[in-house]
Design an enzyme around this catalytic site. Structure first.
Site, short mmCIF file in Angstrom:
data_model
loop_
_atom_site.label_atom_id
_atom_site.label_comp_id
_atom_site.label_asym_id
_atom_site.label_seq_id
_atom_site.Cartn_x
_atom_site.Cartn_y
_atom_site.Cartn_z
N ASN A 1 0.81 -1.22 0.00
CA ASN A 1 0.00 0.00 0.00
C ASN A 1 0.85 1.27 0.00
N ALA A 2 2.05 1.22 0.57
CA ALA A 2 2.86 2.45 0.71
C ALA A 2 3.05 3.11 -0.64
N GLY A 3 2.86 4.42 -0.68
CA GLY A 3 3.04 5.13 -1.94
C GLY A 3 3.14 6.63 -1.73
N GLN B 1 1.05 13.54 -13.67
CA GLN B 1 1.39 12.30 -12.95
C GLN B 1 1.98 11.22 -13.86
N TYR C 1 -10.27 9.04 -5.91
CA TYR C 1 -9.73 10.04 -4.98
C TYR C 1 -10.35 9.83 -3.59
N ILE C 2 -9.46 9.58 -2.61
CA ILE C 2 -9.88 9.22 -1.25
C ILE C 2 -9.39 10.31 -0.29
N TYR D 1 3.71 8.80 -11.43
CA TYR D 1 2.78 8.05 -10.56
C TYR D 1 1.91 7.09 -11.38
N PRO E 1 -8.25 2.55 -6.14
CA PRO E 1 -9.10 3.59 -5.54
C PRO E 1 -9.18 4.81 -6.45
N1 CAA Z 1 -5.81 19.21 -17.49
C1 CAA Z 1 -5.39 20.09 -18.44
N2 CAA Z 1 -4.64 21.17 -18.16
C2 CAA Z 1 -4.29 21.37 -16.87
C3 CAA Z 1 -4.68 20.50 -15.85
C4 CAA Z 1 -5.48 19.39 -16.20
N3 CAA Z 1 -5.89 18.51 -15.28
N4 CAA Z 1 -4.16 20.95 -14.70
C5 CAA Z 1 -3.47 22.08 -14.98
N5 CAA Z 1 -3.56 22.34 -16.29
C6 CAA Z 1 -2.97 23.45 -17.01
C7 CAA Z 1 -3.09 24.77 -16.26
O1 CAA Z 1 -4.37 25.32 -16.50
C8 CAA Z 1 -1.96 25.60 -16.84
O2 CAA Z 1 -2.35 26.12 -18.07
P1 CAA Z 1 -1.80 27.56 -18.57
O3 CAA Z 1 -0.30 27.38 -18.64
O4 CAA Z 1 -2.44 27.74 -19.87
O5 CAA Z 1 -2.22 28.52 -17.49
C9 CAA Z 1 -0.88 24.52 -17.13
O6 CAA Z 1 -1.56 23.25 -17.13
C10 CAA Z 1 0.22 24.49 -16.08
O7 CAA Z 1 -0.41 24.55 -14.81
P2 CAA Z 1 0.35 25.10 -13.54
O8 CAA Z 1 1.23 26.25 -13.87
O9 CAA Z 1 -0.66 25.23 -12.44
O10 CAA Z 1 1.32 23.89 -13.24
P3 CAA Z 1 2.27 23.67 -12.01
O11 CAA Z 1 3.63 23.41 -12.51
O12 CAA Z 1 2.10 24.73 -10.98
O13 CAA Z 1 1.69 22.30 -11.44
C11 CAA Z 1 0.00 20.83 -10.57
C12 CAA Z 1 0.45 22.28 -10.76
C13 CAA Z 1 1.07 20.00 -9.87
C14 CAA Z 1 -0.25 20.21 -11.92
C15 CAA Z 1 -1.28 20.95 -9.73
O14 CAA Z 1 -2.26 21.50 -10.57
C16 CAA Z 1 -1.77 19.63 -9.19
O15 CAA Z 1 -1.35 19.20 -8.13
N6 CAA Z 1 -2.70 18.98 -9.88
C17 CAA Z 1 -3.34 17.77 -9.41
C18 CAA Z 1 -2.75 16.55 -10.02
C19 CAA Z 1 -3.46 15.37 -9.42
O16 CAA Z 1 -4.63 15.11 -9.71
N7 CAA Z 1 -2.78 14.64 -8.54
C20 CAA Z 1 -3.41 13.58 -7.83
C21 CAA Z 1 -2.87 13.55 -6.42
S1 CAA Z 1 -3.78 12.43 -5.36
C22 CAA Z 1 -3.39 10.91 -5.96
O17 CAA Z 1 -2.54 10.75 -6.77
C23 CAA Z 1 -4.16 9.78 -5.40
C24 CAA Z 1 -4.75 8.97 -6.48
O18 CAA Z 1 -4.19 7.93 -6.81
C25 CAA Z 1 -6.05 9.34 -7.03
P1 NAP Z 2 -0.80 8.71 2.82
O1 NAP Z 2 -1.96 9.15 3.63
O2 NAP Z 2 0.18 9.71 2.32
O3 NAP Z 2 -0.01 7.57 3.68
C1 NAP Z 2 1.10 6.97 3.11
C2 NAP Z 2 1.64 5.86 3.99
O4 NAP Z 2 2.73 5.22 3.28
C3 NAP Z 2 2.23 6.34 5.31
O5 NAP Z 2 2.06 5.34 6.28
C4 NAP Z 2 3.71 6.49 4.98
O6 NAP Z 2 4.56 6.40 6.12
C5 NAP Z 2 3.91 5.30 4.06
N1 NAP Z 2 5.07 5.45 3.16
C6 NAP Z 2 5.29 6.42 2.24
N2 NAP Z 2 6.48 6.23 1.64
C7 NAP Z 2 7.02 5.12 2.21
C8 NAP Z 2 8.26 4.43 2.06
N3 NAP Z 2 9.19 4.83 1.18
N4 NAP Z 2 8.47 3.34 2.82
C9 NAP Z 2 7.55 2.92 3.71
N5 NAP Z 2 6.37 3.53 3.91
C10 NAP Z 2 6.13 4.62 3.18
O7 NAP Z 2 -1.25 7.93 1.52
P2 NAP Z 2 -2.70 7.32 1.13
O8 NAP Z 2 -3.48 8.37 0.48
O9 NAP Z 2 -3.25 6.57 2.27
O10 NAP Z 2 -2.26 6.30 -0.02
C11 NAP Z 2 -1.97 4.96 0.25
C12 NAP Z 2 -1.82 4.21 -1.07
O11 NAP Z 2 -3.02 4.34 -1.81
C13 NAP Z 2 -0.71 4.78 -1.96
O12 NAP Z 2 -0.07 3.73 -2.67
C14 NAP Z 2 -1.47 5.66 -2.92
O13 NAP Z 2 -0.77 5.82 -4.13
C15 NAP Z 2 -2.73 4.85 -3.09
N6 NAP Z 2 -3.88 5.62 -3.54
C16 NAP Z 2 -4.31 6.70 -2.83
C17 NAP Z 2 -5.42 7.40 -3.28
C18 NAP Z 2 -5.96 8.60 -2.56
O14 NAP Z 2 -6.81 9.27 -3.15
N7 NAP Z 2 -5.54 8.89 -1.35
C19 NAP Z 2 -6.07 7.00 -4.45
C20 NAP Z 2 -5.59 5.90 -5.14
C21 NAP Z 2 -4.50 5.21 -4.68
P3 NAP Z 2 4.81 7.71 7.05
O15 NAP Z 2 3.56 7.92 7.83
O16 NAP Z 2 5.97 7.35 7.90
O17 NAP Z 2 5.09 8.85 6.13
#
Ligand code: CAA
Ligand code: NAP
Length: 240
Positions: free
Chosen positions: A82-84, A144, A179-180, A147, A177
C-alpha cells in the site's frame, strides 16, 4: 492461530483503515511506515497493532524488516503493498529525481515488499497479495506521468503473479481507488481538488474504509477464485 497480514504504509490514510479492517476480521496485523514516528505511536496506542519502520524503496531494509515481522508474529500469509507517494509535475517540469523517487517507492517498493514473502507462500501453498494501485494508473492523469506509470505497473505485476501463484493457491489482485480523503489528496491545491471532485459522479471523495473493505474481501477465503483482477472503487469516475 490467526493468519499474519503485513500492510506497508499501514499507519496512516488508506493503509491505516486497511490495518484496522484486517485486525477486525481476525488477522494478526503488522503495519509499516517510513518515518512519521509520532503518527505510528498514536496508531499503535489506539489499535494495539504493532508497527515496523523501513523504507519500501530499499530491498535490504524490506527483507530484514519482513524477517523481523515473521520472527515476531509468524509467517506472513497476506501482504498488502500500500505504501506510496506522489511527486506531481507536468512532464516538461518533472525532474529526474521526481521520476526516480516515485518509481523507487511505488513500483520497486511493491517488488521489495512481495519478493521476500513469495517463497514462503509457495512453500505453504497459500497466499494473498493485494496491491493498492489507482484510478490514475487506469486512466492517466495530468502531472502524474511518474505516478501513473507505477500504478499501471501494479496491474501488470498482479496479472503476472496471478498466473505464477495460482497453482499454489496464491492470489494476487489490485485495488484501484479513486480520490480518497487522505493527506495525499489534501496536498493537492484546494482549487484543483474542488475541480477534481466536480468530475466525480458520486460528488465526493471516497473514505479510506471504503477501500479497506475491498482489501478485506480479497484477503478472505471467499475470494479464493479471484486472481489477477482489479477492483475499482472510484464513485463512477472511470470504468477501467
Ligand atoms: N488538465 C489540463 N490542463 C491542466 C490541468 C489538467 N488537469 N491541470 C493544470 N492544467 C494546465 C493549467 O491550466 C496551466 O495552463 P496555462 O499554462 O495555460 O495557465 C498549465 O496546465 C500548467 O499549470 P500550472 O502552472 O498550475 O502547473 P504547475 O507546474 O504549478 O503544477 C500541478 C500544478 C502540480 C499540476 C497541480 O495542478 C496539481 O497538483 N494537480 C493535481 C494533479 C493530481 O490530480 N494529482 C493527484 C494527487 S492524489 C493521488 O494521486 C491519489 C490517487 O491515486 C487518485
Ligand atoms: P498517505 O496518507 O500519504 O499515507 C502513506 C503511507 O505510506 C504512510 O504510512 C507512509 O509512512 C507510508 N510510506 C510512504 N512512503 C514510504 C516508504 N518509502 N516506505 C515505507 N512507507 C512509506 O497515503 P494514502 O493516500 O493513504 O495512499 C496509500 C496508497 O493508496 C498509496 O499507494 C497511494 O498511491 C494509493 N492511492 C491513494 C489514493 C488517494 O486518493 N488517497 C487513491 C488511489 C490510490 P509515514 O507515515 O511514515 O510517512
Amino acid at each position: 492461530m490467526s493468519r499474519v497480514a503485513l500492510v506497508t504504509g499501514g499507519t496512516r490514510g488508506i493503509g491505516e483503515a486497511i490495518s484496522k479492517a484486517l485486525k477486525e476480521a481476525g488477522y494478526t496485523v503488522a503495519a509499516t511506515y517510513a518515518g512519521n514516528d509520532e503518527k505510528a505511536k498514536a496508531f499503535t496506542d489506539a489499535t494495539g497493532i504493532r508497527t515496523y519502520k523501513w523504507n519500501v524503496a530499499d530491498y535490504g531494509e524490506s527483507k530484514a524488516g519482513i524477517e523481523k515481522v515473521e520472527a515476531d508474529l509468524g509467517p506472513i500469509e497476506i501482504v498488502v503493498a500500500n505504501a506510496g507517494i506522489t511527486r506531481d509535475a507536468p512532464f516538461h517540469k518533472m525532474t529526474p529525481d521526481q521520476w526516480k523517487e516515485v518509481i523507487d517507492t511505488n513500483l520497486t517498493g511493491v517488488f521489495n515488499t512481495i519478493h521476500p514473502v513469495w517463497p514462503g507462500m509457495r512453500e505453504r501453498k497459500f497466499g494473498r497479495v493485494i496491491v493498492i494501485s489507482s484510478v490514475n494508473g487506469q486512466k492517466g492523469q495530468f502531472a502524474q506521468t511518474n505516478y501513473a506509470a507505477t500504478k499501471a505497473g501494479d496491474i501488470g505485476i498482479v496479472r503476472s503473479l496471478a498466473q505464477e501463484g495460482a497453482r499454489n493457491n496464491i492470489t494476487a489482485n489490485a485495488v484501484c481507488p479513486g480520490y480518497i480523503a487522505t493527506e495525499m489528496v489534501m496536498a493537492v491545491p484546494e482549487k484543483v481538488r474542488e475541480s477534481i471532485i466536480a468530475q466525480i459522479p458520486a460528488g465526493r471523495l471516497g473514505e479510506p474504509e471504503e477501500i479497506a473493505r475491498c482489501v478485506a474481501f480479497l484477503a478472505s477465503d471467499d475470494a479464493g477464485f479471484i486472481n489477477g483482477s482489479t477492483i475499482s472503487a472510484n464513485g463512477a469516475q472511470f470504468f477501467g
